[in-house]
Design a protein around this motif. Structure first.
Motif, PDB file in Angstrom:
ATOM      1  N   ALA A 116      -9.943  -0.174   7.261  1.00 50.78           N
ATOM      2  CA  ALA A 116     -11.291  -0.994   7.373  1.00 50.78           C
ATOM      3  C   ALA A 116     -11.853  -0.662   6.024  1.00 50.78           C
ATOM      4  O   ALA A 116     -11.548  -1.791   5.764  1.00 50.78           O
ATOM      5  CB  ALA A 116     -11.266  -0.764   9.020  1.00 50.78           C
ATOM      6  N   GLY A 117     -11.356   0.172   5.507  1.00 53.32           N
ATOM      7  CA  GLY A 117     -12.619   0.546   4.373  1.00 53.32           C
ATOM      8  C   GLY A 117     -11.791   0.183   2.996  1.00 53.32           C
ATOM      9  O   GLY A 117     -12.150   0.315   1.359  1.00 53.32           O
ATOM     10  N   SER A 118     -10.601  -1.062   3.416  1.00 50.76           N
ATOM     11  CA  SER A 118      -9.313  -1.001   1.747  1.00 50.76           C
ATOM     12  C   SER A 118     -10.909  -1.717   0.886  1.00 50.76           C
ATOM     13  O   SER A 118     -10.583  -1.632  -0.692  1.00 50.76           O
ATOM     14  CB  SER A 118      -8.504  -0.953   1.782  1.00 50.76           C
ATOM     15  N   GLY A 119     -11.249  -2.661   1.080  1.00 55.41           N
ATOM     16  CA  GLY A 119     -12.313  -3.571   0.550  1.00 55.41           C
ATOM     17  C   GLY A 119     -11.316  -4.973   0.170  1.00 55.41           C
ATOM     18  O   GLY A 119     -12.384  -5.618  -0.156  1.00 55.41           O
ATOM     19  N   ASP A 120     -10.520  -4.860  -0.068  1.00 48.28           N
ATOM     20  CA  ASP A 120      -9.606  -5.650   0.265  1.00 48.28           C
ATOM     21  C   ASP A 120      -9.980  -6.590   0.943  1.00 48.28           C
ATOM     22  O   ASP A 120      -7.742  -6.633   1.200  1.00 48.28           O
ATOM     23  CB  ASP A 120      -8.305  -5.356  -0.753  1.00 48.28           C
ATOM     24  N   TRP A 121     -10.760  -7.562   1.554  1.00 44.04           N
ATOM     25  CA  TRP A 121     -10.676  -8.481   2.469  1.00 44.04           C
ATOM     26  C   TRP A 121      -9.632  -9.457   2.832  1.00 44.04           C
ATOM     27  O   TRP A 121      -8.624  -9.881   3.573  1.00 44.04           O
ATOM     28  CB  TRP A 121     -11.931  -8.636   3.701  1.00 44.04           C
ATOM     29  N   ALA A 122      -9.503 -10.019   1.251  1.00 43.19           N
ATOM     30  CA  ALA A 122      -8.867 -10.846   1.694  1.00 43.19           C
ATOM     31  C   ALA A 122      -7.403 -10.857   1.383  1.00 43.19           C
ATOM     32  O   ALA A 122      -6.899 -11.925   1.970  1.00 43.19           O
ATOM     33  CB  ALA A 122      -9.352 -11.958  -0.011  1.00 43.19           C
ATOM     34  N   ARG A 123      -7.052  -9.890   1.193  1.00 41.24           N
ATOM     35  CA  ARG A 123      -5.371  -9.238   0.769  1.00 41.24           C
ATOM     36  C   ARG A 123      -4.907  -8.870   2.173  1.00 41.24           C
ATOM     37  O   ARG A 123      -4.112  -9.146   2.336  1.00 41.24           O
ATOM     38  CB  ARG A 123      -4.963  -8.778  -0.556  1.00 41.24           C
ATOM     39  N   LEU A 124      -5.791  -8.551   2.857  1.00 43.43           N
ATOM     40  CA  LEU A 124      -5.613  -7.692   3.860  1.00 43.43           C
ATOM     41  C   LEU A 124      -5.490  -8.963   4.991  1.00 43.43           C
ATOM     42  O   LEU A 124      -5.165  -8.613   6.450  1.00 43.43           O
ATOM     43  CB  LEU A 124      -6.959  -6.236   4.787  1.00 43.43           C
ATOM     44  N   LYS A 125      -6.418  -9.883   5.191  1.00 47.37           N
ATOM     45  CA  LYS A 125      -6.460 -10.966   6.173  1.00 47.37           C
ATOM     46  C   LYS A 125      -5.254 -10.990   6.380  1.00 47.37           C
ATOM     47  O   LYS A 125      -4.604 -11.254   8.372  1.00 47.37           O
ATOM     48  CB  LYS A 125      -7.578 -11.845   6.086  1.00 47.37           C
ATOM     49  N   PRO A 126      -4.171 -11.754   5.954  1.00 43.27           N
ATOM     50  CA  PRO A 126      -3.034 -12.290   6.123  1.00 43.27           C
ATOM     51  C   PRO A 126      -1.829 -11.484   7.265  1.00 43.27           C
ATOM     52  O   PRO A 126      -1.726 -11.611   8.074  1.00 43.27           O
ATOM     53  CB  PRO A 126      -2.699 -12.864   5.117  1.00 43.27           C
ATOM     54  N   ILE A 127      -2.402 -10.205   6.371  1.00 42.44           N
ATOM     55  CA  ILE A 127      -0.994  -9.463   7.530  1.00 42.44           C
ATOM     56  C   ILE A 127      -2.033  -8.740   8.644  1.00 42.44           C
ATOM     57  O   ILE A 127      -1.242  -8.989   9.838  1.00 42.44           O
ATOM     58  CB  ILE A 127      -1.405  -7.304   6.784  1.00 42.44           C
ATOM     59  N   ARG A 128      -3.274  -9.183   8.990  1.00 41.55           N
ATOM     60  CA  ARG A 128      -3.830  -8.477   9.922  1.00 41.55           C
ATOM     61  C   ARG A 128      -3.824  -9.875  11.177  1.00 41.55           C
ATOM     62  O   ARG A 128      -3.430  -9.467  12.360  1.00 41.55           O
ATOM     63  CB  ARG A 128      -5.334  -7.897   9.953  1.00 41.55           C
ATOM     64  N   THR A 129      -3.962 -10.763  10.691  1.00 42.85           N
ATOM     65  CA  THR A 129      -3.824 -12.116  11.236  1.00 42.85           C
ATOM     66  C   THR A 129      -2.428 -11.926  12.025  1.00 42.85           C
ATOM     67  O   THR A 129      -2.456 -12.401  12.832  1.00 42.85           O
ATOM     68  CB  THR A 129      -4.035 -13.395  10.474  1.00 42.85           C
TER      69      THR A 129
END
Length: 199
Positions: A116-129
């Protein structure tokens, strides 16, 4: 010169393959975009048409990984007839199996990219989604056949399973037991408890 979609996808795959090898061997800080491009057999500048940074390559790997897991589950005979626990366990096992050849790369990048602390939410979002959508489908199917009651907090349950999955991967990366048997026990017991609570 314009290249075909197939050629673009091939170049992307070659970049990811080269990055897995180099970052797994040297680490994220030491491996360079130039080295990755040359290992992939593409121009030093061309790599930036696909990924602007090494970090973007790492997120690309994990995004593809989720897609590969979902496709692998679709190929499992009678997957839709599995219990919720069996489906989630198959997802976890499939993911770890796909990670196995790239274990050094995953060990060097997983925490940085996906916690969660990676800070790169834009790139993390499609993976989580995509991961959460897969879990959501499993929960909905289990509720539809009466295996579990309708869940008031379905989104939170999906997030719980994603966090549990991340914990399993981190544990597996440190697991030195024969055939990763300790990880198997962790998954079995953890899912026993989680699915019993949902029911």
């Amino acid at each position: 010169m314009k290249i075909s979609h197939e050629k673009k996808m091939e170049n992307r795959r070659r970049i990811l393959t080269a990055a897995v090898e180099l970052i797994g061997e040297k680490g994220l800080k030491t491996a360079t975009m130039r080295q990755i491009a040359r290992q992939a057999g593409i121009g030093d500048a061309t790599i930036y048409n696909y990924f602007p940074t090494k970090e973007a390559i790492v997120f690309g790997y994990y995004e593809d990984h989720v897609g590969d897991c979902i496709e692998a589950l679709k190929a499992v005979p009678d997957f839709q007839s599995f219990s919720l626990q069996e489906q989630i366990q198959t997802l976890f096992d499939t993911s770890l199996g796909l990670y196995l050849p790239d274990r050094e790369f995953v060990a060097r990048t997983f925490r940085k990219a996906l916690q969660a602390g990676s800070g790169d939410w834009a790139r993390l979002k499609p993976i989580r989604t995509r991961f959460l959508a897969a879990i959501g489908d499993m929960l909905a199917a289990a509720a539809e056949v009466g295996e579990i009651p309708d869940q008031v907090f379905e989104d939170l349950i999906g997030q719980f399973f994603m966090e549990a999955y991340m914990g399993v991967v981190i544990y597996w990366l440190e697991d030195r037991s024969h055939g990763f048997s300790n990880t198997s026990v962790l998954v079995d017991r953890g899912l026993d408890l989680a699915c019993a609570m949902i029911k």
